[in-house]
Design a protein around this motif. Structure first.
Motif, short mmCIF file in Angstrom:
data_model
loop_
_atom_site.label_atom_id
_atom_site.label_comp_id
_atom_site.label_asym_id
_atom_site.label_seq_id
_atom_site.Cartn_x
_atom_site.Cartn_y
_atom_site.Cartn_z
N TRP B 99 -5.28 0.50 -9.89
CA TRP B 99 -6.62 1.06 -10.07
C TRP B 99 -7.55 0.04 -10.71
N VAL B 100 -7.01 -0.85 -11.56
CA VAL B 100 -7.87 -1.88 -12.13
C VAL B 100 -8.29 -2.86 -11.05
N GLN B 101 -7.33 -3.22 -10.17
CA GLN B 101 -7.68 -4.11 -9.06
C GLN B 101 -8.73 -3.48 -8.17
N GLU B 102 -8.57 -2.15 -7.96
CA GLU B 102 -9.55 -1.45 -7.13
C GLU B 102 -10.94 -1.53 -7.74
N ILE B 103 -11.00 -1.32 -9.06
CA ILE B 103 -12.31 -1.41 -9.71
C ILE B 103 -12.85 -2.82 -9.58
N GLY B 104 -11.95 -3.81 -9.73
CA GLY B 104 -12.39 -5.20 -9.58
C GLY B 104 -12.99 -5.43 -8.20
N ALA B 105 -12.26 -4.95 -7.17
CA ALA B 105 -12.76 -5.13 -5.80
C ALA B 105 -14.10 -4.44 -5.62
N TYR B 138 -3.98 -4.19 0.32
CA TYR B 138 -2.89 -4.12 -0.64
C TYR B 138 -1.67 -3.40 -0.05
N PHE B 139 -1.91 -2.21 0.56
CA PHE B 139 -0.76 -1.45 1.04
C PHE B 139 -0.17 -2.07 2.30
N LEU B 140 -1.03 -2.65 3.15
CA LEU B 140 -0.47 -3.29 4.35
C LEU B 140 0.38 -4.48 3.96
N ASN B 141 -0.04 -5.22 2.90
CA ASN B 141 0.75 -6.36 2.47
C ASN B 141 2.10 -5.93 1.95
N ILE B 142 2.19 -4.71 1.41
CA ILE B 142 3.47 -4.24 0.90
C ILE B 142 4.34 -3.71 2.02
N SER B 150 -2.94 -7.82 8.08
CA SER B 150 -3.54 -6.98 7.05
C SER B 150 -5.01 -7.34 6.83
N GLU B 151 -5.32 -8.65 6.88
CA GLU B 151 -6.73 -9.05 6.75
C GLU B 151 -7.56 -8.47 7.88
N PHE B 152 -6.98 -8.56 9.09
CA PHE B 152 -7.69 -8.09 10.27
C PHE B 152 -8.01 -6.60 10.16
N LEU B 185 -12.13 -9.79 0.20
CA LEU B 185 -11.09 -10.20 1.16
C LEU B 185 -11.16 -11.69 1.50
N VAL B 186 -12.29 -12.33 1.15
CA VAL B 186 -12.47 -13.74 1.51
C VAL B 186 -11.44 -14.61 0.80
N PRO B 187 -10.79 -15.52 1.53
CA PRO B 187 -9.75 -16.34 0.91
C PRO B 187 -10.33 -17.44 0.03
N GLY B 188 -10.76 -17.10 -1.16
CA GLY B 188 -11.43 -18.07 -2.03
C GLY B 188 -10.49 -19.09 -2.63
#
Lengths: 153, 231
Positions: B99-105, B138-142, B150-152, B185-188
């Motif tokens: 949930w913290v990551q979600e808020i970050g996103a 996140y969930f597709l990567n898992i 997953s990016e697509f 989602l951008v690969p920074g």
């Protein structure tokens, strides 16, 4: 003016938010946000005072590169913790999206013009980083000489 | 460390410093983005090879390993203790909960709409769309371990949601919402690392990372393009 203050706040928050995504250590979050704000302010001032996407992004990247190494030295953390969130507000997201959209809609001419803008911006940020590396090397050399000089006398 | 998104020079330095402090004076190491080869410089022990298959980013892990190797160099912890901590690095370094990551996103998406597009009205809807996009990634990567898929799909979800939200009258500018929602989602990190690695003379790892970033950027682009086409 009001929008400018809101934007400053947003830039700071975006640095912190990106820090949350890439799992920065808690101590680094705040500083990463301020680093992002500093880099973006340099970009904003230059693009409004002189114009020119290239130079604005170049100096933004340069500023972030130099400052994050200084912070890294000060906080004893890797400098990559600070420069990645710092770069977030400079990324040419809008132009990249427009390029993709034009490709999808089949108007290749405008797609290529957006794409070359993206390449130009990304290139100038990268060049800013290169020069930042150079500045850091020179600074190290000067400090080194300075310490040696002190020991001689 | 490479898995967590550190740059090559730092990995190289760290390994050499650890080896040096452990008493191996002639240790040699060869690091690329997909594997490490290291020899202790002692004649009766062979070289060791480690391969790296998956790369993500977790900068706290990088910072922690850095800190551990420094305190090992300063003789604050002995080699056994150091080894134990490295083995259990995944347990020591906690990641932020989802949930913290979600808020970050959400924060990244929402604020960057304002910064890039001067569009204050779409802040909240972009916040939500960015959160959904990150959750998909996140969930597709898992659950589905296919690289770049997953990016697509995340990009397609972001674009589709943005267009739907405008159609239902929640948002104003679909373009702006998509730009904002794509930003997490951008690969920074791969991009900055590619530049750094190539600059420090590591001509294998730099371009390899660059290609990785380029493919994931293309996956994002195709995702958006397809969603734009069908909506």
């Amino acid at each position: 003016m009001e929008l400018f203050i809101i934007k400053c706040f947003c830039v700071y928050l975006s640095g912190v938010g990106f820090g949350l995504i890439v799992n920065l250590p808690h101590k680094a979050l705040n500083i990463a946000g301020f680093n992002a704000l500093l880099g973006w302010l340099v970009y904003y001032v230059i693009i409004n005072a002189w114009g020119g996407l290239g130079s604005a992004n170049f100096f933004g990247g340069l500023c972030i590169g130099v400052v994050s190494v200084l912070i890294a030295r000060w906080k004893k953390m890797p400098s990559i913790l600070f420069d990645v969130p710092g770069l977030v507000p400079l990324v040419p997201g809008g132009q990249a999206y427009n390029a993709i959209k034009s490709f999808a809609m089949g108007s290749y001419e405008s797609a290529f013009s957006y794409l070359s803008e993206v390449v130009w911006i990304a290139g100038s940020i990268a060049l800013g980083f290169i020069v930042a590396e150079l500045v850091n090397k020179i600074r190290l050399r000067i400090e080194h000489e300075f310490i040696k000089g002190h020991q001689k006398f | 460390m490479i898995e967590s998104g550190s740059e090559m020079t730092r990995v190289n330095d760290t390994i050499l410093r650890i080896a040096h402090n452990a008493g191996l004076k002639d240790a040699k190491v060869y690091v690329t983005v997909t594997g490490i080869i290291m020899s202790g410089g002692v004649s009766d022990v062979g070289a060791q090879v480690g391969s790296i298959d998956k790369r993500s980013f977790d900068l706290e892990k990088v910072a922690k390993v850095n800190e551990l190797s420094r305190s090992f160099a300063a003789k604050q912890i002995d080699i056994q203790n150091f080894y134990d901590q490295l083995i259990h690095i995944d347990d020591i370094v906690g990641t932020f909960p989802l949930w913290v990551q979600e808020i970050g996103a959400g924060i990244v998406s929402g604020t960057l709409v304002v910064v890039f597009r001067n569009n204050l009205a779409d802040f909240w809807i972009t916040f939500l769309v960015g959160m959904v996009g990150w959750a998909v990634l996140y969930f597709l990567n898992i659950y589905v371990q296919i690289r770049f898929l997953s990016e697509f799909l995340a990009a397609a979800a972001v674009a589709a949601l943005a267009i739907l939200s405008v159609q239902f009258g929640l948002g104003h500018q679909a373009d702006d919402i998509i730009v904002g929602g794509m930003m997490p989602l951008v690969p920074g990190i791969p991009l900055t690392n590619a530049v750094r690695d190539a600059l420090s003379g590591n001509l294998i790892s730099g371009p390899a990372r660059g290609i990785e970033a380029l493919i994931s950027a293309c996956a994002l682009g195709f995702g958006v393009a397809i969603a734009l086409h069908f909506m």
